[in-house]
Design a protein around this motif. Structure first.
Motif, PDB file in Angstrom:
ATOM      1  N   PRO A 100       0.881  -1.328  -0.007  1.00 15.65           N
ATOM      2  CA  PRO A 100       0.047   0.104   0.009  1.00 15.65           C
ATOM      3  C   PRO A 100       0.970   1.176   0.090  1.00 15.65           C
ATOM      4  CG  PRO A 100      -0.096  -1.023   2.208  1.00 15.65           C
ATOM      5  CD  PRO A 100       0.772  -1.919   1.426  1.00 15.65           C
ATOM      6  N   VAL A 101       0.344   2.187  -0.733  1.00 13.76           N
ATOM      7  CA  VAL A 101       1.319   3.405  -1.023  1.00 13.76           C
ATOM      8  C   VAL A 101       0.391   4.601  -1.018  1.00 13.76           C
ATOM      9  CG1 VAL A 101       2.973   4.632  -2.383  1.00 13.76           C
ATOM     10  CG2 VAL A 101       3.189   2.158  -2.366  1.00 13.76           C
ATOM     11  N   TYR A 102       0.726   5.533  -0.456  1.00 14.28           N
ATOM     12  CA  TYR A 102      -0.031   6.817  -0.252  1.00 14.28           C
ATOM     13  C   TYR A 102       1.072   8.001  -0.143  1.00 14.28           C
ATOM     14  CZ  TYR A 102      -3.835   3.965   1.584  1.00 14.28           C
ATOM     15  OH  TYR A 102      -4.787   3.109   1.677  1.00 14.28           O
ATOM     16  N   GLN A 103       0.452   9.279  -0.739  1.00 13.63           N
ATOM     17  CA  GLN A 103       1.228  10.358  -0.808  1.00 13.63           C
ATOM     18  C   GLN A 103       0.693  11.010   0.746  1.00 13.63           C
ATOM     19  OE1 GLN A 103       4.029  11.498  -2.681  1.00 13.63           O
ATOM     20  NE2 GLN A 103       3.322   9.612  -3.709  1.00 13.63           N
ATOM     21  N   ASN A 104      -0.493  10.988   0.958  1.00 11.66           N
ATOM     22  CA  ASN A 104      -0.823  11.518   2.161  1.00 11.66           C
ATOM     23  C   ASN A 104      -2.165  10.570   2.463  1.00 11.66           C
ATOM     24  OD1 ASN A 104      -2.437  13.172   4.120  1.00 11.66           O
ATOM     25  ND2 ASN A 104      -1.054  14.894   3.662  1.00 11.66           N
ATOM     26  N   VAL A 105      -2.019   9.833   3.338  1.00 14.37           N
ATOM     27  CA  VAL A 105      -2.944   8.749   3.593  1.00 14.37           C
ATOM     28  C   VAL A 105      -4.378   9.581   3.854  1.00 14.37           C
ATOM     29  CG1 VAL A 105      -2.488   8.291   5.984  1.00 14.37           C
ATOM     30  CG2 VAL A 105      -3.633   6.622   4.625  1.00 14.37           C
ATOM     31  N   THR A 106      -4.341  10.398   4.909  1.00 14.53           N
ATOM     32  CA  THR A 106      -5.610  11.057   5.435  1.00 14.53           C
ATOM     33  C   THR A 106      -6.366  11.862   3.952  1.00 14.53           C
ATOM     34  OG1 THR A 106      -4.661  11.095   7.562  1.00 14.53           O
ATOM     35  CG2 THR A 106      -6.638  12.653   7.252  1.00 14.53           C
ATOM     36  N   LEU A 107      -5.471  12.623   3.606  1.00 11.60           N
ATOM     37  CA  LEU A 107      -6.192  13.693   2.562  1.00 11.60           C
ATOM     38  C   LEU A 107      -6.856  12.627   1.322  1.00 11.60           C
ATOM     39  CD1 LEU A 107      -4.039  16.497   2.141  1.00 11.60           C
ATOM     40  CD2 LEU A 107      -5.947  16.472   3.305  1.00 11.60           C
ATOM     41  N   GLU A 108      -5.882  11.564   1.087  1.00 12.23           N
ATOM     42  CA  GLU A 108      -6.380  10.747  -0.242  1.00 12.23           C
ATOM     43  C   GLU A 108      -7.751  10.108   0.324  1.00 12.23           C
ATOM     44  OE1 GLU A 108      -3.295   8.517  -1.990  1.00 12.23           O
ATOM     45  OE2 GLU A 108      -1.816  10.007  -1.176  1.00 12.23           O
ATOM     46  N   ILE A 109      -7.816   9.526   1.359  1.00 12.95           N
ATOM     47  CA  ILE A 109      -9.022   8.819   1.906  1.00 12.95           C
ATOM     48  C   ILE A 109     -10.105   9.739   1.931  1.00 12.95           C
ATOM     49  CG2 ILE A 109     -10.068   7.672   3.901  1.00 12.95           C
ATOM     50  CD1 ILE A 109      -7.434   6.414   4.338  1.00 12.95           C
ATOM     51  N   ILE A 110      -9.987  11.022   2.538  1.00 11.13           N
ATOM     52  CA  ILE A 110     -11.012  12.059   2.458  1.00 11.13           C
ATOM     53  C   ILE A 110     -11.590  12.267   1.046  1.00 11.13           C
ATOM     54  CG2 ILE A 110     -11.527  14.360   2.922  1.00 11.13           C
ATOM     55  CD1 ILE A 110      -9.805  14.195   5.611  1.00 11.13           C
ATOM     56  N   ASP A 111     -10.765  12.427  -0.036  1.00 10.88           N
ATOM     57  CA  ASP A 111     -11.083  12.588  -1.272  1.00 10.88           C
ATOM     58  C   ASP A 111     -11.940  11.549  -1.667  1.00 10.88           C
ATOM     59  OD1 ASP A 111      -9.920  15.188  -1.522  1.00 10.88           O
ATOM     60  OD2 ASP A 111      -8.043  14.685  -2.248  1.00 10.88           O
ATOM     61  N   HIS A 169       0.732   4.202   8.305  1.00  9.64           N
ATOM     62  CA  HIS A 169      -0.545   4.772   7.713  1.00  9.64           C
ATOM     63  C   HIS A 169      -1.526   4.744   8.901  1.00  9.64           C
ATOM     64  CE1 HIS A 169       1.083   3.444   3.173  1.00  9.64           C
ATOM     65  NE2 HIS A 169       1.614   4.573   3.724  1.00  9.64           N
ATOM     66  N   ASN A 170      -1.782   3.621   9.691  1.00 10.59           N
ATOM     67  CA  ASN A 170      -2.814   3.378  10.365  1.00 10.59           C
ATOM     68  C   ASN A 170      -2.937   4.331  11.546  1.00 10.59           C
ATOM     69  OD1 ASN A 170      -4.325   1.248   9.281  1.00 10.59           O
ATOM     70  ND2 ASN A 170      -2.894  -0.282   9.627  1.00 10.59           N
ATOM     71  N   TYR A 171      -1.636   4.543  11.877  1.00 10.05           N
ATOM     72  CA  TYR A 171      -1.539   5.435  13.009  1.00 10.05           C
ATOM     73  C   TYR A 171      -1.387   6.873  12.561  1.00 10.05           C
ATOM     74  CZ  TYR A 171      -0.930   1.709  16.396  1.00 10.05           C
ATOM     75  OH  TYR A 171      -1.166   0.692  17.219  1.00 10.05           O
ATOM     76  N   GLN A 172      -0.906   7.234  11.372  1.00 13.67           N
ATOM     77  CA  GLN A 172      -1.238   8.324  11.091  1.00 13.67           C
ATOM     78  C   GLN A 172      -2.540   8.938  10.776  1.00 13.67           C
ATOM     79  OE1 GLN A 172       1.346  10.682  10.440  1.00 13.67           O
ATOM     80  NE2 GLN A 172       0.166  12.281   9.817  1.00 13.67           N
ATOM     81  N   LEU A 173      -3.484   7.984  10.336  1.00 14.43           N
ATOM     82  CA  LEU A 173      -4.722   8.087  10.048  1.00 14.43           C
ATOM     83  C   LEU A 173      -5.462   8.474  11.578  1.00 14.43           C
ATOM     84  CD1 LEU A 173      -6.820   7.972   7.620  1.00 14.43           C
ATOM     85  CD2 LEU A 173      -6.944   5.557   8.171  1.00 14.43           C
ATOM     86  N   LEU A 174      -5.138   7.518  12.377  1.00 15.79           N
ATOM     87  CA  LEU A 174      -5.554   7.824  13.772  1.00 15.79           C
ATOM     88  C   LEU A 174      -5.296   9.046  14.345  1.00 15.79           C
ATOM     89  CD1 LEU A 174      -7.181   6.802  16.210  1.00 15.79           C
ATOM     90  CD2 LEU A 174      -5.116   5.483  16.850  1.00 15.79           C
ATOM     91  N   LYS A 175      -4.030   9.489  14.208  1.00 10.92           N
ATOM     92  CA  LYS A 175      -3.797  10.809  14.760  1.00 10.92           C
ATOM     93  C   LYS A 175      -4.639  11.974  14.208  1.00 10.92           C
ATOM     94  CE  LYS A 175       0.558  13.673  14.696  1.00 10.92           C
ATOM     95  NZ  LYS A 175       2.105  13.778  14.350  1.00 10.92           N
ATOM     96  N   GLU A 176      -5.034  11.895  12.710  1.00 12.02           N
ATOM     97  CA  GLU A 176      -5.381  12.990  12.052  1.00 12.02           C
ATOM     98  C   GLU A 176      -7.075  12.770  11.766  1.00 12.02           C
ATOM     99  OE1 GLU A 176      -1.587  14.125   9.392  1.00 12.02           O
ATOM    100  OE2 GLU A 176      -3.044  13.045   8.538  1.00 12.02           O
ATOM    101  N   MET A 177      -7.443  11.835  12.609  1.00  8.51           N
ATOM    102  CA  MET A 177      -8.746  11.366  12.253  1.00  8.51           C
ATOM    103  C   MET A 177      -9.769  12.494  12.589  1.00  8.51           C
ATOM    104  SD  MET A 177     -10.671   7.934  13.866  1.00  8.51           S
ATOM    105  CE  MET A 177     -12.019   8.840  14.993  1.00  8.51           C
ATOM    106  N   GLU A 178      -9.779  13.289  13.437  1.00  5.59           N
ATOM    107  CA  GLU A 178     -10.734  14.570  13.462  1.00  5.59           C
ATOM    108  C   GLU A 178     -10.975  15.229  12.189  1.00  5.59           C
ATOM    109  OE1 GLU A 178      -9.929  16.212  17.910  1.00  5.59           O
ATOM    110  OE2 GLU A 178      -8.109  16.321  16.680  1.00  5.59           O
TER     111      GLU A 178
END
Length: 284
Positions: free
Chosen positions: A164-175, A206-215
């Motif tokens: 799995p590869v992302y440039q910015n996991v949170t932004l990509e999932i939001i989009d 990725h998972n922990y970055q996502l949790l950190k930015e979950m708000e």
């Protein structure tokens, strides 16, 4: 980036005319009707066992019972629609007969399985693929007019953890979710729950970055479901096993509640309900 106000803030779900209050976090108990789910203690081998476990979950405070007949663990075996239905329908019918007030969520990415499960008595469709693995799913949900959980997953259960590869996991999932929600809105599907998909096509980082930015997911003003229960993102960090990951699950559930999670999807209902109660004492 996603735009705000796709929907009005959701504080309830319409379950076949019954409104379920979501102003306080809720707990969803996992009922796996599979022989190969990653956590062996969650595997339910008979209808009688499913009834017993459901009764336990309800007594411990679960609002939702999430039933799955297709294991979505990394590298899971693919099974036919017929096999998935064969596993699920008898259990759904038995649960609705014995526990008519129970709210049943069906964990499937297949439109046919979703529809037949709803007709058999289930109430919610929980789709790990957000329509990507069955082009008929969105239209089926629109026809059935039931609550729909959309989850982000990169790849399929068979391939998702290969690289799995992302440039910015949170932004990509939001989009990704923004596009899905826009399509659902156009089909007049109103009761939508979003799931960032922890552990699905994501590295531990990725998972922990996502949790950190979950708000950040508050932008959608929709209920957010999280599923950390006993996953590798816990026991691989701690050097333990899924069987030893209950304490870590409670820690991550507590962090997610602080960041706005509305539904905790778990194998261990009692402990998750305790997380919710104690968090409400702090925030109340």
């Amino acid at each position: 980036m996603a735009e705000k106000n796709f929907f009005e803030p959701k504080k309830s779900l319409n379950i076949k005319g019954r409104l379920i209050d979501l102003s306080s976090p809720r707990v969803m108990g996992i009922l796996n009707i599979t022989p190969d789910s990653f956590y062996s203690n969650s595997r339910t081998k008979s209808t009688g066992e499913a009834l017993k476990k459901t009764e336990q979950f309800l007594n411990e405070g679960a609002t939702f019972i999430d039933i799955g007949g297709y294991s979505s663990r990394p590298g899971a075996m693919d099974i036919s629609v017929e096999e998935e239905l064969k596993r699920l329908i008898p259990v759904i019918e038995a649960l609705t007969d014995k526990f008519p007030e129970a709210i049943i969520s069906i964990d499937t990415f297949r439109a046919k399985v979703a529809e037949e499960s709803i007709l058999a008595g289930a109430h919610i469709i929980n789709d790990i693929a957000a329509g990507d693995m069955d082009e008929n799913m969105f239209e089926t949900v629109a026809k059935l007019q039931v609550p729909y959980i959309i989850m982000h997953m990169q790849g399929t259960p068979q391939s998702m953890q290969q690289n799995p590869v992302y440039q910015n996991v949170t932004l990509e999932i939001i989009d990704y979710l923004a596009k899905k929600i826009s399509k659902l809105r156009s089909l007049k599907i109103h009761d939508v729950i979003i799931d960032p998909g922890f552990g699905f096509g994501k590295t531990i980082q990725h998972n922990y970055q996502l949790l950190k930015e979950m708000e950040a997911f508050k932008i959608f003003e929709l209920p957010v479901l999280v599923g950390f229960s006993r996953k590798g993102m816990i026991h691989k960090v701690l050097g333990t096993t899924a069987a030893e990951a209950l304490n870590g699950t409670s820690v991550l559930n507590t962090i997610a509640l602080q960041k706005g999670a509305g539904i905790l999807r778990v194998h261990d209902v009692k402990e998750a309900v305790e997380c919710v109660r104690l968090m409400e004492m702090v925030s109340g």
